[in-house]
Design a protein around this motif. Structure first.
Motif, PDB file in Angstrom:
ATOM      1  N   VAL A 229       0.741  -1.585  -0.088  1.00 20.61           N
ATOM      2  CA  VAL A 229      -0.155   0.460  -0.095  1.00 20.61           C
ATOM      3  C   VAL A 229       0.827   1.225  -0.182  1.00 20.61           C
ATOM      4  O   VAL A 229       1.501   1.405   1.108  1.00 20.61           O
ATOM      5  CB  VAL A 229      -0.713  -0.140   1.834  1.00 20.61           C
ATOM      6  N   ILE A 230       0.653   2.065  -0.689  1.00 24.48           N
ATOM      7  CA  ILE A 230       1.843   3.083  -1.364  1.00 24.48           C
ATOM      8  C   ILE A 230       0.938   4.210  -1.039  1.00 24.48           C
ATOM      9  O   ILE A 230      -0.206   4.972  -1.951  1.00 24.48           O
ATOM     10  CB  ILE A 230       2.474   3.296  -2.352  1.00 24.48           C
ATOM     11  N   ASN A 231       1.300   5.136   0.171  1.00 26.77           N
ATOM     12  CA  ASN A 231       0.193   6.572   0.141  1.00 26.77           C
ATOM     13  C   ASN A 231       1.021   8.565  -0.532  1.00 26.77           C
ATOM     14  O   ASN A 231       0.406   9.025   0.136  1.00 26.77           O
ATOM     15  CB  ASN A 231       0.231   6.814   1.178  1.00 26.77           C
TER      16      ASN A 231
ATOM     17  N   SER B 151       4.435  10.743  -5.459  1.00 27.75           N
ATOM     18  CA  SER B 151       5.790  10.709  -6.485  1.00 27.75           C
ATOM     19  C   SER B 151       5.643   8.838  -6.186  1.00 27.75           C
ATOM     20  O   SER B 151       6.655   8.084  -6.816  1.00 27.75           O
ATOM     21  CB  SER B 151       6.886  11.352  -5.767  1.00 27.75           C
ATOM     22  N   VAL B 152       5.966   7.528  -5.479  1.00 22.25           N
ATOM     23  CA  VAL B 152       6.400   6.359  -5.385  1.00 22.25           C
ATOM     24  C   VAL B 152       5.171   6.083  -6.297  1.00 22.25           C
ATOM     25  O   VAL B 152       5.430   5.513  -6.662  1.00 22.25           O
ATOM     26  CB  VAL B 152       6.302   6.139  -3.874  1.00 22.25           C
ATOM     27  N   ILE B 153       4.278   5.921  -6.073  1.00 20.47           N
ATOM     28  CA  ILE B 153       2.931   5.493  -7.203  1.00 20.47           C
ATOM     29  C   ILE B 153       3.054   5.958  -8.366  1.00 20.47           C
ATOM     30  O   ILE B 153       3.112   5.179  -9.211  1.00 20.47           O
ATOM     31  CB  ILE B 153       1.449   6.570  -6.599  1.00 20.47           C
TER      32      ILE B 153
ATOM     33  N   ALA C 180      -6.435   1.718  -6.997  1.00 15.82           N
ATOM     34  CA  ALA C 180      -7.098   3.027  -6.361  1.00 15.82           C
ATOM     35  C   ALA C 180      -7.640   2.597  -5.945  1.00 15.82           C
ATOM     36  O   ALA C 180      -8.974   2.413  -5.306  1.00 15.82           O
ATOM     37  CB  ALA C 180      -7.470   3.650  -7.581  1.00 15.82           C
ATOM     38  N   ARG C 181      -6.969   2.872  -3.946  1.00 15.58           N
ATOM     39  CA  ARG C 181      -7.070   2.842  -2.661  1.00 15.58           C
ATOM     40  C   ARG C 181      -8.287   3.905  -2.270  1.00 15.58           C
ATOM     41  O   ARG C 181      -7.568   5.411  -2.226  1.00 15.58           O
ATOM     42  CB  ARG C 181      -5.844   2.398  -1.680  1.00 15.58           C
TER      43      ARG C 181
ATOM     44  N   ALA D 137      -3.878   6.985  -3.039  1.00 16.44           N
ATOM     45  CA  ALA D 137      -3.275   5.774  -2.628  1.00 16.44           C
ATOM     46  C   ALA D 137      -3.551   4.938  -2.848  1.00 16.44           C
ATOM     47  O   ALA D 137      -4.140   5.056  -3.862  1.00 16.44           O
ATOM     48  CB  ALA D 137      -3.960   5.899  -1.009  1.00 16.44           C
ATOM     49  N   ALA D 138      -2.495   4.236  -2.966  1.00 13.54           N
ATOM     50  CA  ALA D 138      -2.567   2.602  -4.315  1.00 13.54           C
ATOM     51  C   ALA D 138      -2.623   1.559  -3.751  1.00 13.54           C
ATOM     52  O   ALA D 138      -0.995   1.687  -2.419  1.00 13.54           O
ATOM     53  CB  ALA D 138      -1.603   3.024  -5.584  1.00 13.54           C
TER      54      ALA D 138
END
Length: 330
Positions: free
Chosen positions: A113-115, A118-120, A215-216, A225-226
């Motif tokens: 889980v990426i919040n 930029s990382v997404i 997509a979260r 978030a993803a």
């Protein structure tokens, strides 16, 4: 132990001691031969010195000889067996810890889980560059921003040049957007496929049927978030969901004569959601359109039904049987 030694041992048991001359006479052998027999019986612990008279050899029982001969080895074996048991017990006591670690590792490897936005973006860029065979996407929300389409046009072009098969599902409302139509026309010419549906689920990206990006949902105004999913069973399930949506969607071919039919589908969807009691804002969100556009459709529907209010429109719909095809839903 040979036959001569066994016979000599038997005579020694009868005599109560190992008397070479007597046993030699009984067995008709030279005493020199009995020297060898004596050594054999001593090695096998069947002859032992008499206490107080070490020069006199007396026979002992086979069980005593066996205990004397292999007792030390048996003790070593027991010690080794105990050591093996202790080691096995200590190692097996770590089994719960091992499986808990495996469970946590599998969870971390299967889901991320990426919040951080930029990382997404970096993750999506990496997945796109490494995609080898197929990209499947579901893009809810109607028309997409022009800057997003510009970036997608470049990335899709590079992927299509590598032979990647791309299929995308939009909502019907995307058909009325000039930027989206231009994007679809350009990328379709390169080999991509597009379809639209009245309603879709959340945004989904599937890379090579191996990695899924979801997509979260976040609170209104919250940071994007993803969720990155790699667990094979879940990935396969999401692929089946995509195929189900794809089969029920309408091909998106710009400049075709299907716009009127799509508008009719949208109106039916508006009617269906109105019949369920949804407010304008919820109807607009479900169908990927602005609240203003949604209210325009509702106004047109109300006018067509010769109604002066939403309540009367709902009553006229019920009386007209327009939504009979949806009766199983209510």
């Amino acid at each position: 132990m040979d036959d001569l030694s066994a016979a000599a041992y038997g005579h020694a048991v009868e005599l109560g001691r190992f008397d070479k001359s007597d046993i030699a006479g009984r067995l008709s052998v030279d005493e020199s031969e009995l020297d060898r027999v004596e050594q054999v019986l001593l090695l096998l612990k069947l002859l032992q010195p008499m206490p107080g008279h070490p020069s006199v050899l007396v026979p002992v029982g086979p069980d005593v000889a066996a205990a004397d001969l292999v007792g030390g080895a048996e003790n070593q074996i027991r010690d080794l067996q105990q050591a093996v048991t202790d080691v096995r017990s200590k190692l097996l006591s770590l089994t719960p810890l091992y499986f808990e670690g495996r469970r946590l590792r599998n969870r971390l490897e299967a889901f991320d889980v990426i919040n951080d936005l930029s990382v997404i973006r970096s993750m999506l860029d990496s997945l796109g560059k490494n995609c080898r065979h197929e990209l499947l996407t579901v893009q809810p929300g109607g028309p997409r921003p022009a800057f997003v389409l510009s970036s997608a046009r470049d990335s899709h072009g590079r992927m299509l040049e590598r032979g990647v098969h791309i299929r995308t599902i939009y909502q019907h409302t995307a058909r009325s957007d000039l930027a989206t139509k231009s994007f679809v026309r350009d990328v379709t010419a390169l080999g991509a496929e597009f379809r639209t549906a009245d309603e879709v689920i959340d945004r989904i990206l599937i890379y090579d049927r191996e990695t899924v990006v979801l997509a979260r949902r976040t609170e209104t105004g919250g940071a994007p978030a993803a969720a990155i999913v790699r667990e094979s069973t879940l990935v396969e399930f999401v692929c089946k969901v995509f195929e189900y949506l794809w089969d029920g969607a309408t091909p998106f071919i710009p400049e075709t004569a299907k716009a009127e039919a799509i508008t009719d589908d949208l109106k039916q969807s508006v009617l269906r959601l109105m019949a369920k009691g949804y407010k304008d804002e919820m109807v607009a969100r479900r169908l990927g359109m602005s609240v203003r556009t949604c209210r325009r459709h509702i106004s047109e529907i109300t006018e067509e039904l010769e109604a002066t209010s939403r309540f009367q429109a709902g009553f006229n719909v019920a009386m007209s049987g327009i939504l009979d095809q949806f009766k199983d839903e209510f």
